[in-house]
Design a protein around this motif. Structure first.
Motif, PDB file in Angstrom:
ATOM      1  N   LYS A 136       0.835  -1.210   0.000  1.00  0.00           N
ATOM      2  CA  LYS A 136       0.000   0.000   0.000  1.00  0.00           C
ATOM      3  C   LYS A 136       0.865   1.253   0.000  1.00  0.00           C
ATOM      4  O   LYS A 136       1.944   1.279   0.582  1.00  0.00           O
ATOM      5  CB  LYS A 136      -0.917  -0.004   1.218  1.00  0.00           C
ATOM      6  N   CYS A 137       0.347   2.277  -0.643  1.00  0.00           N
ATOM      7  CA  CYS A 137       1.042   3.562  -0.676  1.00  0.00           C
ATOM      8  C   CYS A 137       0.029   4.672  -0.459  1.00  0.00           C
ATOM      9  O   CYS A 137      -1.041   4.673  -1.071  1.00  0.00           O
ATOM     10  CB  CYS A 137       1.749   3.771  -1.999  1.00  0.00           C
ATOM     11  N   PRO A 180      -1.851  -2.377 -10.419  1.00  0.00           N
ATOM     12  CA  PRO A 180      -1.995  -1.220  -9.532  1.00  0.00           C
ATOM     13  C   PRO A 180      -3.470  -0.890  -9.358  1.00  0.00           C
ATOM     14  O   PRO A 180      -4.283  -1.123 -10.262  1.00  0.00           O
ATOM     15  CB  PRO A 180      -1.273  -0.113 -10.308  1.00  0.00           C
ATOM     16  N   LYS A 181      -3.772  -0.349  -8.196  1.00  0.00           N
ATOM     17  CA  LYS A 181      -5.148   0.085  -7.946  1.00  0.00           C
ATOM     18  C   LYS A 181      -5.120   1.415  -7.206  1.00  0.00           C
ATOM     19  O   LYS A 181      -4.419   1.547  -6.199  1.00  0.00           O
ATOM     20  CB  LYS A 181      -5.902  -0.960  -7.130  1.00  0.00           C
ATOM     21  N   SER A 182      -5.897   2.345  -7.701  1.00  0.00           N
ATOM     22  CA  SER A 182      -5.918   3.675  -7.092  1.00  0.00           C
ATOM     23  C   SER A 182      -7.337   3.985  -6.652  1.00  0.00           C
ATOM     24  O   SER A 182      -8.142   4.496  -7.432  1.00  0.00           O
ATOM     25  CB  SER A 182      -5.424   4.722  -8.096  1.00  0.00           C
ATOM     26  N   PRO A 183      -7.679   3.712  -5.399  1.00  0.00           N
ATOM     27  CA  PRO A 183      -9.032   3.964  -4.933  1.00  0.00           C
ATOM     28  C   PRO A 183      -9.365   5.462  -4.860  1.00  0.00           C
ATOM     29  O   PRO A 183     -10.529   5.845  -4.986  1.00  0.00           O
ATOM     30  CB  PRO A 183      -9.064   3.330  -3.544  1.00  0.00           C
ATOM     31  N   LYS A 198      -6.162   9.238 -10.324  1.00  0.00           N
ATOM     32  CA  LYS A 198      -6.760   7.891 -10.320  1.00  0.00           C
ATOM     33  C   LYS A 198      -6.782   7.225 -11.691  1.00  0.00           C
ATOM     34  O   LYS A 198      -7.322   6.139 -11.834  1.00  0.00           O
ATOM     35  CB  LYS A 198      -8.178   7.902  -9.754  1.00  0.00           C
ATOM     36  N   GLU A 199      -6.202   7.856 -12.698  1.00  0.00           N
ATOM     37  CA  GLU A 199      -6.186   7.229 -14.021  1.00  0.00           C
ATOM     38  C   GLU A 199      -4.786   6.784 -14.394  1.00  0.00           C
ATOM     39  O   GLU A 199      -3.822   7.533 -14.223  1.00  0.00           O
ATOM     40  CB  GLU A 199      -6.706   8.211 -15.076  1.00  0.00           C
ATOM     41  N   LEU A 200      -4.692   5.616 -14.971  1.00  0.00           N
ATOM     42  CA  LEU A 200      -3.404   5.070 -15.365  1.00  0.00           C
ATOM     43  C   LEU A 200      -2.853   5.849 -16.544  1.00  0.00           C
ATOM     44  O   LEU A 200      -3.527   6.009 -17.561  1.00  0.00           O
ATOM     45  CB  LEU A 200      -3.576   3.599 -15.753  1.00  0.00           C
ATOM     46  N   ILE A 201      -1.626   6.355 -16.416  1.00  0.00           N
ATOM     47  CA  ILE A 201      -1.003   7.081 -17.520  1.00  0.00           C
ATOM     48  C   ILE A 201       0.290   6.443 -17.994  1.00  0.00           C
ATOM     49  O   ILE A 201       0.733   6.695 -19.095  1.00  0.00           O
ATOM     50  CB  ILE A 201      -0.762   8.569 -17.180  1.00  0.00           C
ATOM     51  N   ILE A 202       0.919   5.671 -17.166  1.00  0.00           N
ATOM     52  CA  ILE A 202       2.120   4.946 -17.581  1.00  0.00           C
ATOM     53  C   ILE A 202       1.957   3.502 -17.170  1.00  0.00           C
ATOM     54  O   ILE A 202       1.587   3.212 -16.042  1.00  0.00           O
ATOM     55  CB  ILE A 202       3.407   5.496 -16.921  1.00  0.00           C
TER      56      ILE A 202
END
Lengths: 118, 111
Positions: A22-23, A66-69, A52-56
């Motif tokens: 977790k980060c 990866p998950k960005s809540p 919260k959107e994947l860019i790389i």
């Protein structure tokens, strides 16, 4: 204490297991990153999220997800762990991407998570 | 694609001696260059960036576009400078998000 934090600090597990790192950043940054540092200290980007959107999404096995809540968190889930996944994983954040230089591009790193796969 | 090369894996100098950590890059556009440092058991942190033209902890680095270099220099090394140093490049322009890191140079300052 404002910072980029990661949990756990150390993670020892068996091959084949699934684990998460977790980060969290409380710096109000828009962009977060995951890096892998191998045994030779080579640092390579894995993923980056902006708001919260994947860019790389570099060439990493799809066992890594990866998950960005929300904007302040970027977690890394790893399925079916392999010996070669042993490394130190760093999370980082920056105020924004492509900010034209200056403080907006500076990346702030977490303390790292040392993953050991047995 | 951009690339960052740090030719020295390990650099050992005596305390008080000058230090130069080499960094060369490959990028067709106008890059932004950074030096990051990782002290033993600590997180990676920004040391300096070329656009700031600043001196941090006695270190300076000048972007030389002709030689595509961004070498890190310090006139007199201190023991506390011992660390891992990474040169990094960020491409300019729209869609340029990521930092590309060199493989790092371990600086060891001998007392």
């Amino acid at each position: 204490d404002t910072a980029v934090s990661q949990t756990p600090k150390y993670l020892v597990t068996q091959m084949g297991n699934d684990k998460s790192i977790k980060c969290e950043q409380n710096l109000g940054h828009d962009t977060m990153y995951w890096y892998k540092q191998d045994s030779k200290k080579f640092l390579k980007i894995m993923f980056s999220y902006n708001n919260k959107e994947l860019i790389i999404n570099e060439t990493v096995p799809n066992r890594f997800s990866p998950k960005s809540p929300d904007k302040a968190h970027l977690n890394l889930h790893i399925n079916s762990l392999e010996l070669g996944d042993s490394a130190v994983y760093f999370c980082a954040s920056s105020p924004m991407v492509g900010g034209g230089g200056g403080d907006m591009d500076t990346q702030y790193f977490g303390p790292g998570t040392r993953l050991t796969v047995l | 694609a951009q690339r960052v090369t740090q030719p020295e894996k390990l650099l050992s100098v005596f305390k008080g001696a000058p230090v130069e950590l080499k960094c060369n890059y490959s990028y067709s556009g106008s890059p932004e260059l950074f030096w990051y440092v990782q002290y033993s058991r600590q997180r990676l942190q920004l040391l300096l960036r070329h656009i700031s033209r600043e001196s941090i902890k006695g270190f300076t680095a000048d972007l030389n576009k002709g030689e595509t270099s961004f070498h890190l220099k310090k006139p007199f090394a201190q023991e506390e400078d011992s660390a891992m140093y990474y040169c990094a490049l960020r491409a300019s322009g729209a869609g340029s998000y990521q930092l590309t890191f060199g493989k790092g140079t371990k600086l060891s300052v001998i007392p």
